[in-house]
Design a protein around this motif. Structure first.
Motif, PDB file in Angstrom:
ATOM      1  N   HIS A 189     -49.431 -54.322  15.426  1.00 24.52           N
ATOM      2  CA  HIS A 189     -48.292 -53.367  16.409  1.00 24.52           C
ATOM      3  C   HIS A 189     -48.981 -53.246  17.427  1.00 24.52           C
ATOM      4  O   HIS A 189     -49.883 -52.656  17.343  1.00 24.52           O
ATOM      5  N   GLU A 190     -49.221 -54.036  18.865  1.00 28.10           N
ATOM      6  CA  GLU A 190     -49.413 -53.764  20.084  1.00 28.10           C
ATOM      7  C   GLU A 190     -48.551 -52.752  20.690  1.00 28.10           C
ATOM      8  O   GLU A 190     -47.595 -53.490  21.099  1.00 28.10           O
ATOM      9  N   LEU A 191     -47.789 -51.219  20.521  1.00 27.22           N
ATOM     10  CA  LEU A 191     -48.453 -50.518  21.597  1.00 27.22           C
ATOM     11  C   LEU A 191     -48.735 -50.492  22.799  1.00 27.22           C
ATOM     12  O   LEU A 191     -49.658 -49.717  23.484  1.00 27.22           O
ATOM     13  N   LEU A 192     -47.449 -51.223  24.302  1.00 24.57           N
ATOM     14  CA  LEU A 192     -48.557 -50.956  25.353  1.00 24.57           C
ATOM     15  C   LEU A 192     -47.623 -49.978  26.018  1.00 24.57           C
ATOM     16  O   LEU A 192     -46.589 -49.179  26.264  1.00 24.57           O
ATOM     17  N   PRO A 193     -48.015 -49.957  27.406  1.00 26.61           N
ATOM     18  CA  PRO A 193     -48.025 -48.392  28.514  1.00 26.61           C
ATOM     19  C   PRO A 193     -46.292 -49.374  28.982  1.00 26.61           C
ATOM     20  O   PRO A 193     -46.466 -50.018  28.919  1.00 26.61           O
ATOM     21  N   ILE A 231     -47.572 -36.681  18.990  1.00 26.86           N
ATOM     22  CA  ILE A 231     -47.805 -37.971  19.958  1.00 26.86           C
ATOM     23  C   ILE A 231     -47.367 -38.461  21.004  1.00 26.86           C
ATOM     24  O   ILE A 231     -48.239 -39.160  21.302  1.00 26.86           O
ATOM     25  N   GLU A 232     -46.112 -38.181  20.635  1.00 27.90           N
ATOM     26  CA  GLU A 232     -45.391 -38.551  22.172  1.00 27.90           C
ATOM     27  C   GLU A 232     -45.520 -37.256  23.723  1.00 27.90           C
ATOM     28  O   GLU A 232     -46.638 -38.142  24.319  1.00 27.90           O
ATOM     29  N   GLU A 233     -46.790 -36.499  23.431  1.00 29.02           N
ATOM     30  CA  GLU A 233     -47.152 -35.609  24.201  1.00 29.02           C
ATOM     31  C   GLU A 233     -48.800 -35.988  24.469  1.00 29.02           C
ATOM     32  O   GLU A 233     -48.710 -36.089  25.750  1.00 29.02           O
ATOM     33  N   THR A 234     -49.598 -36.516  23.361  1.00 26.56           N
ATOM     34  CA  THR A 234     -50.482 -37.630  24.146  1.00 26.56           C
ATOM     35  C   THR A 234     -50.843 -38.571  24.226  1.00 26.56           C
ATOM     36  O   THR A 234     -51.756 -39.256  24.681  1.00 26.56           O
ATOM     37  N   LYS A 235     -49.724 -39.151  24.017  1.00 24.98           N
ATOM     38  CA  LYS A 235     -49.288 -40.472  23.696  1.00 24.98           C
ATOM     39  C   LYS A 235     -51.063 -41.740  23.582  1.00 24.98           C
ATOM     40  O   LYS A 235     -51.101 -42.608  23.923  1.00 24.98           O
ATOM     41  N   ALA A 236     -50.790 -40.636  22.333  1.00 24.24           N
ATOM     42  CA  ALA A 236     -51.716 -41.496  21.600  1.00 24.24           C
ATOM     43  C   ALA A 236     -51.328 -42.460  20.492  1.00 24.24           C
ATOM     44  O   ALA A 236     -52.362 -43.028  19.809  1.00 24.24           O
ATOM     45  N   TYR A 237     -50.270 -42.768  20.842  1.00 29.20           N
ATOM     46  CA  TYR A 237     -49.467 -43.675  19.621  1.00 29.20           C
ATOM     47  C   TYR A 237     -49.878 -45.243  20.522  1.00 29.20           C
ATOM     48  O   TYR A 237     -49.798 -46.171  20.185  1.00 29.20           O
TER      49      TYR A 237
END
Length: 85
Positions: free
Chosen positions: A24-28, A5-11
């Motif tokens: 939880h909002e995980l922001l860029p 998921i780290e590689e795709t930034k799908a989080y």
């Protein structure tokens, strides 16, 4: 080899418990904003994703972690699902 998921930034995005109480909002830019019930921005801080593992540190210094498995975020005894746009 499996993609993390780290590689795709799908989080990045909004993760919500089934009842909608925890959001939880995980922001860029490795910041997060957590709402609880009607309390917006109950907790804010930074996060770091390594592989499928996430480490949180809120702005008061409290730390926690979690893991992404099969599109679900398991964090501190909670199960969060990604909200579709």
């Amino acid at each position: 080899m499996a993609t993390t998921i780290e590689e795709t930034k799908a989080y990045i995005g909004m993760w919500v418990t089934a009842d909608g109480y925890i959001r939880h909002e995980l922001l860029p830019g490795n910041r997060y904003d957590e709402a609880r019930g009607n309390r917006k921005s109950a907790y804010q801080g930074s996060y770091n994703v390594t592989g499928n593992h996430i480490d949180y540190k809120d702005d008061t210094g409290f730390t926690a972690d979690g893991e992404f498995r099969e599109g679900i975020l398991y964090h501190a005894g909670m199960v969060l699902y990604k909200e579709e746009n």
